[in-house]
Design a protein around this motif. Structure first.
Motif, PDB file in Angstrom:
ATOM      1  N   PHE A 151       0.817  -1.387   0.072  1.00  0.00           N
ATOM      2  CA  PHE A 151      -0.041  -0.043   0.019  1.00  0.00           C
ATOM      3  C   PHE A 151       0.954   1.208   0.047  1.00  0.00           C
ATOM      4  O   PHE A 151       1.914   1.187   0.882  1.00  0.00           O
ATOM      5  CB  PHE A 151      -0.819   0.045   1.277  1.00  0.00           C
ATOM      6  CG  PHE A 151      -1.980  -1.012   1.075  1.00  0.00           C
ATOM      7  CD1 PHE A 151      -3.500  -0.742   0.739  1.00  0.00           C
ATOM      8  CD2 PHE A 151      -1.702  -2.246   1.263  1.00  0.00           C
ATOM      9  CE1 PHE A 151      -4.288  -1.766   0.737  1.00  0.00           C
ATOM     10  CE2 PHE A 151      -2.851  -3.377   1.279  1.00  0.00           C
ATOM     11  CZ  PHE A 151      -4.144  -2.837   1.153  1.00  0.00           C
ATOM     12  N   ALA A 152       0.403   2.300  -0.871  1.00  0.00           N
ATOM     13  CA  ALA A 152       1.261   3.334  -0.998  1.00  0.00           C
ATOM     14  C   ALA A 152       0.190   4.382  -0.965  1.00  0.00           C
ATOM     15  O   ALA A 152      -0.853   4.580  -1.235  1.00  0.00           O
ATOM     16  CB  ALA A 152       1.954   3.358  -2.073  1.00  0.00           C
ATOM     17  N   PRO A 153       0.969   6.003  -0.571  1.00  0.00           N
ATOM     18  CA  PRO A 153      -0.026   7.034  -0.400  1.00  0.00           C
ATOM     19  C   PRO A 153      -0.127   7.724  -1.753  1.00  0.00           C
ATOM     20  O   PRO A 153       0.799   7.495  -2.720  1.00  0.00           O
ATOM     21  CB  PRO A 153       0.878   7.859   0.395  1.00  0.00           C
ATOM     22  CG  PRO A 153       2.535   7.294   0.330  1.00  0.00           C
ATOM     23  CD  PRO A 153       2.326   6.132  -0.047  1.00  0.00           C
ATOM     24  N   LEU A 154      -1.203   8.292  -1.984  1.00  0.00           N
ATOM     25  CA  LEU A 154      -1.812   8.870  -3.181  1.00  0.00           C
ATOM     26  C   LEU A 154      -2.333  10.265  -2.810  1.00  0.00           C
ATOM     27  O   LEU A 154      -3.420  10.217  -1.935  1.00  0.00           O
ATOM     28  CB  LEU A 154      -2.778   7.965  -3.970  1.00  0.00           C
ATOM     29  CG  LEU A 154      -2.683   8.571  -5.462  1.00  0.00           C
ATOM     30  CD1 LEU A 154      -1.582   8.404  -6.339  1.00  0.00           C
ATOM     31  CD2 LEU A 154      -3.836   8.012  -6.181  1.00  0.00           C
ATOM     32  N   GLU A 155      -1.926  11.276  -3.276  1.00  0.00           N
ATOM     33  CA  GLU A 155      -2.484  12.649  -3.147  1.00  0.00           C
ATOM     34  C   GLU A 155      -3.725  12.973  -4.276  1.00  0.00           C
ATOM     35  O   GLU A 155      -3.464  12.858  -5.279  1.00  0.00           O
ATOM     36  CB  GLU A 155      -1.598  13.824  -3.154  1.00  0.00           C
ATOM     37  CG  GLU A 155      -1.941  15.050  -2.868  1.00  0.00           C
ATOM     38  CD  GLU A 155      -1.105  16.153  -2.762  1.00  0.00           C
ATOM     39  OE1 GLU A 155      -1.177  17.220  -3.715  1.00  0.00           O
ATOM     40  OE2 GLU A 155       0.013  15.856  -2.303  1.00  0.00           O
ATOM     41  N   LEU A 156      -4.918  13.401  -3.604  1.00  0.00           N
ATOM     42  CA  LEU A 156      -6.082  13.434  -4.687  1.00  0.00           C
ATOM     43  C   LEU A 156      -6.038  14.945  -4.784  1.00  0.00           C
ATOM     44  O   LEU A 156      -5.234  15.735  -4.407  1.00  0.00           O
ATOM     45  CB  LEU A 156      -7.234  13.000  -3.871  1.00  0.00           C
ATOM     46  CG  LEU A 156      -6.954  11.573  -3.450  1.00  0.00           C
ATOM     47  CD1 LEU A 156      -8.777  11.476  -2.568  1.00  0.00           C
ATOM     48  CD2 LEU A 156      -7.243  10.581  -4.635  1.00  0.00           C
ATOM     49  N   PRO A 157      -6.930  15.267  -5.991  1.00  0.00           N
ATOM     50  CA  PRO A 157      -6.806  16.806  -6.263  1.00  0.00           C
ATOM     51  C   PRO A 157      -7.231  17.676  -5.117  1.00  0.00           C
ATOM     52  O   PRO A 157      -6.808  18.903  -4.968  1.00  0.00           O
ATOM     53  CB  PRO A 157      -7.950  16.974  -7.256  1.00  0.00           C
ATOM     54  CG  PRO A 157      -8.167  15.584  -7.825  1.00  0.00           C
ATOM     55  CD  PRO A 157      -7.718  14.657  -6.733  1.00  0.00           C
ATOM     56  N   SER A 158      -7.778  17.214  -4.030  1.00  0.00           N
ATOM     57  CA  SER A 158      -8.196  18.072  -2.876  1.00  0.00           C
ATOM     58  C   SER A 158      -7.069  18.359  -1.894  1.00  0.00           C
ATOM     59  O   SER A 158      -7.257  18.799  -1.038  1.00  0.00           O
ATOM     60  CB  SER A 158      -9.233  17.662  -2.404  1.00  0.00           C
ATOM     61  OG  SER A 158      -8.971  16.569  -1.728  1.00  0.00           O
ATOM     62  N   ARG A 159      -5.860  17.659  -2.186  1.00  0.00           N
ATOM     63  CA  ARG A 159      -4.535  17.629  -1.426  1.00  0.00           C
ATOM     64  C   ARG A 159      -4.823  16.477  -0.162  1.00  0.00           C
ATOM     65  O   ARG A 159      -3.792  16.170   0.607  1.00  0.00           O
ATOM     66  CB  ARG A 159      -4.378  18.939  -0.765  1.00  0.00           C
ATOM     67  CG  ARG A 159      -4.040  20.039  -1.863  1.00  0.00           C
ATOM     68  CD  ARG A 159      -2.823  19.515  -2.841  1.00  0.00           C
ATOM     69  NE  ARG A 159      -2.749  20.689  -3.793  1.00  0.00           N
ATOM     70  CZ  ARG A 159      -1.722  21.628  -3.705  1.00  0.00           C
ATOM     71  NH1 ARG A 159      -1.381  21.864  -2.314  1.00  0.00           N
ATOM     72  NH2 ARG A 159      -1.564  22.504  -4.560  1.00  0.00           N
ATOM     73  N   ARG A 160      -5.909  15.936  -0.096  1.00  0.00           N
ATOM     74  CA  ARG A 160      -5.908  14.765   0.820  1.00  0.00           C
ATOM     75  C   ARG A 160      -5.189  13.685   0.085  1.00  0.00           C
ATOM     76  O   ARG A 160      -5.149  13.234  -0.941  1.00  0.00           O
ATOM     77  CB  ARG A 160      -7.518  14.218   0.897  1.00  0.00           C
ATOM     78  CG  ARG A 160      -7.836  13.185   2.045  1.00  0.00           C
ATOM     79  CD  ARG A 160      -9.017  12.522   1.664  1.00  0.00           C
ATOM     80  NE  ARG A 160     -10.224  13.247   1.825  1.00  0.00           N
ATOM     81  CZ  ARG A 160     -10.865  13.164   3.105  1.00  0.00           C
ATOM     82  NH1 ARG A 160     -10.550  12.467   4.042  1.00  0.00           N
ATOM     83  NH2 ARG A 160     -11.880  14.045   3.236  1.00  0.00           N
ATOM     84  N   VAL A 161      -4.473  12.896   1.429  1.00  0.00           N
ATOM     85  CA  VAL A 161      -3.655  11.847   0.946  1.00  0.00           C
ATOM     86  C   VAL A 161      -4.301  10.541   1.472  1.00  0.00           C
ATOM     87  O   VAL A 161      -4.587  10.270   2.630  1.00  0.00           O
ATOM     88  CB  VAL A 161      -2.267  12.079   1.615  1.00  0.00           C
ATOM     89  CG1 VAL A 161      -1.414  10.797   1.515  1.00  0.00           C
ATOM     90  CG2 VAL A 161      -1.611  12.995   1.051  1.00  0.00           C
ATOM     91  N   VAL A 162      -4.504   9.442   0.652  1.00  0.00           N
ATOM     92  CA  VAL A 162      -5.170   8.407   0.981  1.00  0.00           C
ATOM     93  C   VAL A 162      -4.184   7.128   0.810  1.00  0.00           C
ATOM     94  O   VAL A 162      -3.170   7.451   0.139  1.00  0.00           O
ATOM     95  CB  VAL A 162      -6.400   7.965   0.119  1.00  0.00           C
ATOM     96  CG1 VAL A 162      -7.481   9.369   0.351  1.00  0.00           C
ATOM     97  CG2 VAL A 162      -6.130   8.227  -1.320  1.00  0.00           C
ATOM     98  N   THR A 163      -4.517   6.109   1.437  1.00  0.00           N
ATOM     99  CA  THR A 163      -3.606   4.693   1.126  1.00  0.00           C
ATOM    100  C   THR A 163      -4.141   3.683   0.453  1.00  0.00           C
ATOM    101  O   THR A 163      -5.278   3.588   0.443  1.00  0.00           O
ATOM    102  CB  THR A 163      -3.428   4.209   2.561  1.00  0.00           C
ATOM    103  OG1 THR A 163      -3.018   5.253   3.618  1.00  0.00           O
ATOM    104  CG2 THR A 163      -2.567   3.003   2.551  1.00  0.00           C
ATOM    105  N   MET A 164      -3.486   3.622  -0.760  1.00  0.00           N
ATOM    106  CA  MET A 164      -3.672   2.742  -1.993  1.00  0.00           C
ATOM    107  C   MET A 164      -2.999   1.509  -1.935  1.00  0.00           C
ATOM    108  O   MET A 164      -1.974   1.448  -1.916  1.00  0.00           O
ATOM    109  CB  MET A 164      -3.740   3.780  -3.059  1.00  0.00           C
ATOM    110  CG  MET A 164      -4.204   5.032  -3.205  1.00  0.00           C
ATOM    111  SD  MET A 164      -6.006   4.962  -3.427  1.00  0.00           S
ATOM    112  CE  MET A 164      -6.094   4.793  -5.191  1.00  0.00           C
ATOM    113  N   GLU A 165      -3.901   0.475  -2.196  1.00  0.00           N
ATOM    114  CA  GLU A 165      -3.338  -0.690  -2.624  1.00  0.00           C
ATOM    115  C   GLU A 165      -2.557  -0.591  -4.184  1.00  0.00           C
ATOM    116  O   GLU A 165      -3.352  -0.229  -4.814  1.00  0.00           O
ATOM    117  CB  GLU A 165      -4.105  -1.967  -2.630  1.00  0.00           C
ATOM    118  CG  GLU A 165      -3.479  -3.304  -2.991  1.00  0.00           C
ATOM    119  CD  GLU A 165      -4.255  -4.362  -2.897  1.00  0.00           C
ATOM    120  OE1 GLU A 165      -3.869  -5.648  -3.015  1.00  0.00           O
ATOM    121  OE2 GLU A 165      -5.402  -4.279  -2.733  1.00  0.00           O
ATOM    122  N   VAL A 166      -1.569  -0.930  -4.272  1.00  0.00           N
ATOM    123  CA  VAL A 166      -0.756  -0.884  -5.662  1.00  0.00           C
ATOM    124  C   VAL A 166      -1.244  -2.251  -6.377  1.00  0.00           C
ATOM    125  O   VAL A 166      -0.614  -3.288  -6.002  1.00  0.00           O
ATOM    126  CB  VAL A 166       0.795  -0.829  -5.584  1.00  0.00           C
ATOM    127  CG1 VAL A 166       1.226  -0.550  -7.058  1.00  0.00           C
ATOM    128  CG2 VAL A 166       1.106   0.475  -4.609  1.00  0.00           C
TER     129      VAL A 166
END
Length: 266
Positions: A151-166
């Motif tokens: 799982f890696a971090p990803l920044e969304l357009p709102s600048r929120r950072v979520v945790t994503m499965e690669v």
């Protein structure tokens, strides 16, 4: 040590030749599958040893899937070899057509090495040390009953950072419905392609697919920015999944032992 194998692209999947018990097979490589899978026909053909155990995992929408386990004979990919690797067995049907495959290699197969996929040269590399260059993304390695996922971090357009499965088993970026507003998307947006369907477990789902107006990126890594990505929204048990639309812009490496994903721009 360094081992290489050419691969085919089947839709967004990587399909690689694999020798199992001396029999030539074709396996997908899927970082989101969790555990290695072999089709029931192939399991019998290669002489897999049945175990008195099963594996249970969850689909991204939460449905539990259970598969019996086998020990595989000698498995080789580009010269990299494992003996007695444990795999789940599922019915894949016939594997005779050009689009079919005999099984799926998960990150459990590569967890003691570094796996590199090069979309530019269609080359898969398995090595001890991993790449010397590229953007290093720290990942969280999650293990459950033999499965391995990162799982890696990803920044969304709102600048929120979520945790994503690669997840190389996915094409588009996938996000849970709760993050639609972070991507400035409304359920009433006429550009959305809405899909209603039922999965193999009988679960009914709704997927909304749209190319968003903003960008996503690995936090603090502007070179990873993907403008207007295609995003699929669905009610899932994760924040989301990073698929190959994002990854294939890079030569990407899963280095499970060192808990890192390395992205080297093509």
């Amino acid at each position: 040590m360094r081992h290489e194998s050419s691969y085919e692209s089947v839709d967004h999947f990587v399909r690689v030749p694999v020798s199992v018990g001396g029999r030539e097979c074709r396996f997908l490589v899927d970082s989101g599958i969790g555990v290695t899978i072999i089709g029931s026909v192939a399991a019998e053909a290669v002489g897999a040893s049945w175990m008195q155990r099963t594996f249970s995992g969850q689909r991204m929408s939460g449905q539990e899937v259970t598969a019996p386990l086998v020990k595989l004979p000698k498995v080789s990919v580009g010269g990299y070899t494992l003996f007695g690797h444990v795999a789940g067995v599922i019915d894949l049907g016939s594997t005779e057509s050009g689009e079919d495959f005999d099984g799926i290699l998960g990150l459990d197969f590569f967890e003691q090495t570094c796996l590199t996929v090069d979309p530019g040269s269609h080359l898969l590399t398995i090595s001890d040390s991993g790449p010397d260059t590229g953007i290093v993304v720290p990942v969280e390695v999650r293990r459950h009953g033999g499965s391995v996922a990162v799982f890696a971090p990803l920044e969304l357009p709102s600048r929120r950072v979520v945790t994503m499965e690669v997840d190389t088993g996915s094409g588009a970026v996938i996000l849970d419905d709760q993050y639609m507003s972070d991507c400035e998307v409304s359920v009433h947006d006429p550009r959305i392609d809405v899909r209603h369907d039922v999965d193999e477990t009988g679960h009914r789902y709704t997927r909304r697919v749209i190319s968003i107006d903003g960008a996503v990126r690995i936090p603090a890594e502007p070179e990873t920015t993907q403008q207007a990505p295609r995003v699929m929204f669905q009610q899932i048990i994760y924040d989301g999944l990073i698929g190959t639309d994002f990854l294939n812009r890079f030569r990407y490496s899963f280095d499970v032992r060192r808990q890192r994903l390395v992205l080297d721009r093509l």
